[in-house]
Design an enzyme around this catalytic site. Structure first.
Site, mmCIF file in Angstrom:
data_model
loop_
_atom_site.group_PDB
_atom_site.id
_atom_site.type_symbol
_atom_site.label_atom_id
_atom_site.label_comp_id
_atom_site.label_asym_id
_atom_site.label_seq_id
_atom_site.Cartn_x
_atom_site.Cartn_y
_atom_site.Cartn_z
ATOM 1 N N GLU A 143 19.978 48.670 -0.828
ATOM 2 C CA GLU A 143 19.587 50.205 -1.118
ATOM 3 C C GLU A 143 18.395 50.285 -2.232
ATOM 4 O O GLU A 143 18.507 49.303 -3.253
ATOM 5 C CB GLU A 143 20.595 51.178 -1.088
ATOM 6 N N THR A 177 38.675 53.237 -4.745
ATOM 7 C CA THR A 177 38.538 54.505 -5.620
ATOM 8 C C THR A 177 37.081 54.663 -5.700
ATOM 9 O O THR A 177 36.245 53.744 -6.346
ATOM 10 C CB THR A 177 39.540 54.473 -6.771
ATOM 11 N N HIS A 231 24.692 56.840 -3.043
ATOM 12 C CA HIS A 231 25.625 56.162 -4.053
ATOM 13 C C HIS A 231 25.013 56.266 -5.440
ATOM 14 O O HIS A 231 24.049 56.613 -5.983
ATOM 15 C CB HIS A 231 25.573 54.558 -3.807
#
Length: 299
Positions: free
Chosen positions: A211, A99, A249
């Site tokens: 990242e 999720t 993100h």
């Protein structure tokens, strides 16, 4: 050998009667994963996926009935934190939450509670994990991977798939691939997985994809320097992102110089990690690193 999941893992799917849960539970089952049950409150006693998988009203009930030790969560964001807590309270050893969009405040409470349990959380907002040829727990496409000795850790689902493709392209398979998620608060960090792969006798090299934003990659690099004996190949996504700009993100935002791609790459290189500038270079760099290790051993 693999880390976290294998053919003996007993998997339940929370939210199995929803469209996402049902679809991916079937994919995991068809891949060969040992999906032993599902959980949807109020629908216990039913069977789904052509009557192959029983449904239970609670994780505790499923844990007792089928001895589940892995839970895969496909529950809407408003209820996902409670689903994680339910699994942890039932004693599930590995919880994988796919999720995305879970409120940070909810995850702060989950993170604190998990510290008091023996449960490990992968995610949220992640593609899950895959041990090629044995089990997939999540949404990673199993057909792209093959059994081998390279462990993969990644914040990005898409780049996980690209890394696997590059590895297979040079004839290298994977021991386990883990997508940890890119949210600000996640259950399992790179350092945790580096430790597991370092102690896995069947993993010979590790790919680590990070990242921009946060300090996780820097902490991982320091761990590699002091504790990892296997070659580690690293890549940092978001190299062209301007400071202060969020890229994809929720956790990928640069708030200081030490969180930029350039800074992280420099630290990683100083700690002995083989850093590549493009995902397209991952496979060959791993192959070259393993050749060097093998040549050293042979001599």
């Amino acid at each position: 050998m693999a880390i976290l999941v294998d053919k003996n893992s007993k998997i339940i799917v929370q939210g199995i009667t929803g469209s996402e849960g049902s679809f991916h539970a079937e994919q995991c089952l068809n891949y060969g994963g040992n999906v032993v049950g599902g959980v949807t409150p109020g629908k216990g006693g039913q069977s789904v996926l052509d009557d192959r998988v029983p449904v239970f009203n609670s994780v505790k009930e499923a844990r007792t009935a089928v001895q589940a030790n892995v839970s895969l969560i496909f529950v809407p964001p408003a209820f996902a934190a409670d689903a994680i807590l339910e699994s942890a309270e039932a004693g599930i050893e590995l919880i994988v939450c796919i999720t995305e969009g879970i409120p940070v405040d909810d995850m702060t409470k989950v993170f604190s509670y998990l510290k008091t349990t023996n449960s490990r959380l992968i995610g949220p907002n992640c593609p899950g994990l895959l041990t090629p040829g044995e089990a997939k727990v999540g949404i990673m496409p199993g057909f792209i991977a093959k059994q081998g000795t390279v462990g993969v850790i990644s914040k990005s689902g898409t780049l996980t798939y690209e890394a696997v493709h590059q590895l297979c392209g040079v004839g290298l398979g994977q021991s386990t691939c883990v997508g940890i998620g890119g949210d600000p608060i996640i259950g399992t960090k790179m350092v945790d997985l580096l430790e597991l792969f370092e102690h896995d006798e069947k993993t010979d090299a590790i790919v680590m994809i990070g990242e921009i934003g946060g300090s996780m990659e820097i902490e991982a690099a320091e761990y590699v320097k002091h504790h990892v004996t296997k070659p580690v190949i690293g890549f940092i996504a978001g190299q062209t992102a301007p400071p202060g700009r969020r890229m994809g993100h929720a956790g990928a935002i640069v708030s200081g110089a030490d969180e930029s791609a350039a800074a992280k790459k420099a630290v990683m290189q100083s700690c002995g990690i083989h850093v590549v500038d493009s995902p397209a270079d991952i496979g060959q760099t791993v192959a070259d690193a393993l050749k060097t290790v093998n040549a050293t051993v042979a001599s």
